[in-house]
Scaffold this active site. Sequence first.
Site, PDB file in Angstrom:
ATOM      1  N   THR A 149      -2.038  12.902 -61.575  1.00  0.00           N
ATOM      2  CA  THR A 149      -1.462  11.763 -62.298  1.00  0.00           C
ATOM      3  C   THR A 149       0.056  11.873 -62.409  1.00  0.00           C
ATOM      4  O   THR A 149       0.588  12.955 -62.582  1.00  0.00           O
ATOM      5  CB  THR A 149      -2.076  11.715 -63.707  1.00  0.00           C
ATOM      6  OG1 THR A 149      -3.484  11.581 -63.575  1.00  0.00           O
ATOM      7  CG2 THR A 149      -1.538  10.564 -64.512  1.00  0.00           C
ATOM      8  N   GLY A 188      -2.747  19.049 -67.352  1.00  0.00           N
ATOM      9  CA  GLY A 188      -3.014  20.129 -68.293  1.00  0.00           C
ATOM     10  C   GLY A 188      -2.860  21.499 -67.656  1.00  0.00           C
ATOM     11  O   GLY A 188      -3.003  21.650 -66.439  1.00  0.00           O
ATOM     12  N   GLU A 443     -10.287  10.368 -66.886  1.00  0.00           N
ATOM     13  CA  GLU A 443     -11.316  10.323 -65.835  1.00  0.00           C
ATOM     14  C   GLU A 443     -11.824   8.906 -65.609  1.00  0.00           C
ATOM     15  O   GLU A 443     -13.008   8.687 -65.380  1.00  0.00           O
ATOM     16  CB  GLU A 443     -12.487  11.260 -66.176  1.00  0.00           C
ATOM     17  CG  GLU A 443     -12.111  12.657 -66.618  1.00  0.00           C
ATOM     18  CD  GLU A 443     -11.318  13.425 -65.555  1.00  0.00           C
ATOM     19  OE1 GLU A 443     -11.257  12.972 -64.406  1.00  0.00           O
ATOM     20  OE2 GLU A 443     -10.743  14.461 -65.903  1.00  0.00           O
TER      21      GLU A 443
END
Lengths: 687, 687
Positions: A149, A188, A443
């Site tokens: 992303t 993350g 997601e």
Amino acid sequence: MRDFTDNLRPSQPGDQILAQERAQSNLPVDDLAQHLLGYNGFLERQARVLPIVQQQSLFDKSHQQNLSRPDAFKQGLARAKLLRRLAIKHGWDLADFRIAEYLVDDVSPYFLHLEMFATTVREQGSPEQQAYWLPKIENWEIVGAYGQTELGHGSNVRGLELEARWDPQAKQFILHSPYLTASKWWNGTLGRIANHSIVVAQLMLPRPGSSGPEYVSHGPHPFIVQVRDMKTHQPLDGVVIGDIGPKYGYATMDNAYMLFDQFRIPHSALLSRYSSVDAQTGQYTKPEQPALVYGSLTAVRANIVQHARLVLARAVTVAVRYTTVRRQFRDRDGDPNGPELAVLDYPTVQIRILPLLATAFALHYTGRAMQDTYETTRREIEAGNFNNLANMHSMSSGLKSLCTTLVADGIETCRRALGGHGFGGGSGLIQLNNDYLSKPTVEGDNWMITQQTASYVIKKMTAAVKAPNSRYNDEVDGQFKEFIRNKQQGKTDYQLDILNNDQDILKSFQVRATALAYNAYRERVENKKSWNSLLVQLHKLSRAQSQSILVSKFFLTLSNEKNIPALAKETLLNLFRLFALYTMETESYEFFSCGAASQGQLDQLSNKIRDLMAQIRPHAVNLVDSWKIPDYLLDSALGRYDGRVYEDLFNRAHRLNPLNRETFNPNYWEDEVVKGVTDARLASSKL
Amino acid sequence: MRDFTDNLRPSQPGDQILAQERAQSNLPVDDLAQHLLGYNGFLERQARVLPIVQQQSLFDKSHQQNLSRPDAFKQGLARAKLLRRLAIKHGWDLADFRIAEYLVDDVSPYFLHLEMFATTVREQGSPEQQAYWLPKIENWEIVGAYGQTELGHGSNVRGLELEARWDPQAKQFILHSPYLTASKWWNGTLGRIANHSIVVAQLMLPRPGSSGPEYVSHGPHPFIVQVRDMKTHQPLDGVVIGDIGPKYGYATMDNAYMLFDQFRIPHSALLSRYSSVDAQTGQYTKPEQPALVYGSLTAVRANIVQHARLVLARAVTVAVRYTTVRRQFRDRDGDPNGPELAVLDYPTVQIRILPLLATAFALHYTGRAMQDTYETTRREIEAGNFNNLANMHSMSSGLKSLCTTLVADGIETCRRALGGHGFGGGSGLIQLNNDYLSKPTVEGDNWMITQQTASYVIKKMTAAVKAPNSRYNDEVDGQFKEFIRNKQQGKTDYQLDILNNDQDILKSFQVRATALAYNAYRERVENKKSWNSLLVQLHKLSRAQSQSILVSKFFLTLSNEKNIPALAKETLLNLFRLFALYTMETESYEFFSCGAASQGQLDQLSNKIRDLMAQIRPHAVNLVDSWKIPDYLLDSALGRYDGRVYEDLFNRAHRLNPLNRETFNPNYWEDEVVKGVTDARLASSKL
């Protein structure tokens, strides 16, 4: 510090109240728990891991709500390290380790290393790449993340802006962020922790035959890239990385931004199991079966669906126990000197909590069914059979959307049903809520991915319309064809008895989902409406299909499964009915307008729901007990197993709250804030 | 620290996008702003106060999301002191001061001093008490709070457990907490700051004629009590006070617990304007007009209703601006090389944001109407006319419940519509949401207080049924009587054209609310059903009544008010229609089943709503601009006026995030967390 409050007790002891509640229901808690959570030894593992976790002072939760975000992150990292060491010491397998993480309840800063980083290398790496990287990954010698992303693009992966340009002379790729919006974002484990990452970038190759600077994009591809120095842990030259800052939840996760400035990586960085670039010729090889990327996304969505039930069960456990202990007001029509009623005895409290209790069970059975579908289909795919791939993808998309919405909204509904104390830190729902609110977005955004379900359903309907009398391919296909034949024969009223017949409830959900599918088919295929103009309708269609799955799986499991404790059967059926009819009531007009339920019966739904809730109410405490959520995990004064709500709330406030260790100066004309302490940051400068 | 990212720009500049959006709508922003916020000089005040506030470094918001709760509280107190000093320096009146607080956007730790403490002394104190206390209060020489709610009782004020026992010998009251649940709880300003408090306790007097220890409670009464030493700021002997700890929001408020151990207070502590105890005889005097307590509660609820619109407008401002700047995916049916669409162009995004934009306007007009009703009725009451008291109380209860639910849910709906970035700190919605989520519970739980509205409505219906042909007392009375006469004549279908006739929309909401009122009347009065068994139905009734008010006030203001800018009129009417029809769609079955709308028209609602949204869409940015919410207040990268979303997000992450100033050690086998730093709290001890 002792004072007179040490001798005070609540006017009504919560422990006695809950003991009485438990005694007056014959619901077999342990049997039901085994039915729900026996799979893969969950209960045994939890019982074994819990004491090991609880004795570590680092895992003590009593102060964490007072931490700043940087301190919460540091504690999260220290805890995550300890968890890994405990796993080695105690020989935990992955399922044990996951339970330890579940109990500690931090989002692990290593999460992406274990998940998407390892999985991507495993699934997309060539045999040589796997041989080189997997041992390092599995030993945690390196820590990796997953960088897909970007600041400007999330859902639309094809729109990613980071470029990986092939330099045929140097035989290297050059990673470069041409815009600020090309910055990786949200990734993350990468912000502060990882030294490696999967980096998804547009694969740019020189245009065949051109000798100049003309490049063509072959779409986003995954590269494995070292991004920080293994000694200093500083980003390598040409890389800028950092943590994006405080968020709604996920305080212990270092979601990243990352940009590249003409950063060179070797040819071997491109994960080349399915697609590759020949180092000598620069020739590009396409993946043979592009749909394979579905696989890992579906796995993640199926996991989210499976995970949802225990999150909601937790919120409902708190809500049921507390509203049973809590008393407020006497019965308006009763004895004016009678006792105050348990809050859970009010229908306005029941209507918020008990349908969610039923929802936790609905999510459970569907979560299991989703996992089964995933595993079966995955095995088929490994054997080269792709027949059920699209169905699985459709099912996981619609369910991910519906289930995470139900749970995210459900936590907040429970919280509000707790009244004032639901706003306090003793609820145990704050972090749960803040963390879970990521789920409707990650997601696949919950409003966007319903298109995938709708698209699949419309295709199925189109085929059914073409040949309504042909043999059924599967259950849904059968429903569609039956619906069309009925329609051709002018049958629109299905005469279903939703109040008294469980099979008719299932049928009603199927008819409504099928009718919406037919309407969508007509608009899109026959009337050729633009896709975007239909989006709201398509969202409703996906919801209807997914609700129909939830209702069916719930009932069919209760009908077919052997290990359901007999004493629990009728209560579970009542939970099924409550879930189904409550869902129906929130969308009754849809059921009515497509003939899935009659006005006469819909008008009686509220009363039927009220009666079902009255039947479930005596078993509510035992029902939540059977989810076996330990107090340590709940971390909730309101939801404690023993019902000592007020003692715990008071202890947290009076003995544990650090703010009470300082004395404040209330005089507005003095800069001093804490008595005796000078703090330059708090002084007012420009007055 | 300069690096290559300094030179990067977003691939699509948000500032140009918003400039184009603003240019293509002819909506007159400043005129509309004046129409909305001209009242009491709001806009002028905001323009004057904003620069004063913004230049104070203490009011800088760029680091506050990283504070621990204790540090957030300290900063909140320092800021609140500074605000008071600025008010004196600049000669701000109360309205100016409120705007300064609104802009700084902390919940002030002094809030209860200014509000409930001062108000209670003013309304319940005798003239002597007022003369003694008010000067000290108004000069902030003392800081006071309001101690009513207890650990065990909130909604049921009569159930409070703290006792104030009259000692005739000593001529003192003795405050005593007999149980832990008698602890005061939630009382703002009291935990760490106040040295005085209103304390609500059961007034216990010796039973007349008894000479022994027999006491009788005369119900809860307010006392004014010093609770902390004026020098040391320590609680007085026999008092235990503290802050209850971290909460969902309200970090800057010191919500308290407080218990008393045989704590003696003078006779003069009982606020004795309406009820009193004779110091010599111990004789109790009751209040003449108990309903007077309605007054201040209604004032607070009316304020909450009025306040709601600017909260929602803020969330919607962020959502509209960001989803206009944000682009994602090309049109599926369009040019495959065309530009990506603005997210706000997708109906699935519109359906979440634009009805809320309309709701902000609906809340505005009803908030104004509620204030007018309050002020008029208050004047009547001062003149001894109590006729409209019950109506005002009913209206404020139902609207408080509905409006705060709409806004609390609306903030979260906006947040989710922002996609991934909505989960980040740059949304500007985190604190807004965390703080606002108190509102559905405080000042009357949103599910509980709808009983008050329903009870009033059933009384009105009962009267109407008795004499349907008598003269109308008010508008609602007229609707009820007309409905009953229609019913008697067998008229059940109202033939309303909700798609094309605005008056019919109003009528439809009235018919539905009236039908629900009639059903509730029948169940309760004719069928004598127990009150509690009807609670869910009563909640729906209150909602229907309140929705009818929102719809009516919206339309009637647009029809009657003079200062509506001509160029805005049609768009405002479209917002009215969108609000009404969207509300109707969410509860279409209710409208259908009571004849308030036909199936033929309800089936077309979705399309009508989609068309209305398409008409409003081009004006969306200008519409939110007209709420004139300054960037300083928004504190939102996503919602910035200039549209420079990505630059701001990146700045917050790369330049302002303190977590990026430390280097971490990712090796699980090493205790070290931050490189070069030893932190005993983070070491694992028992491995």
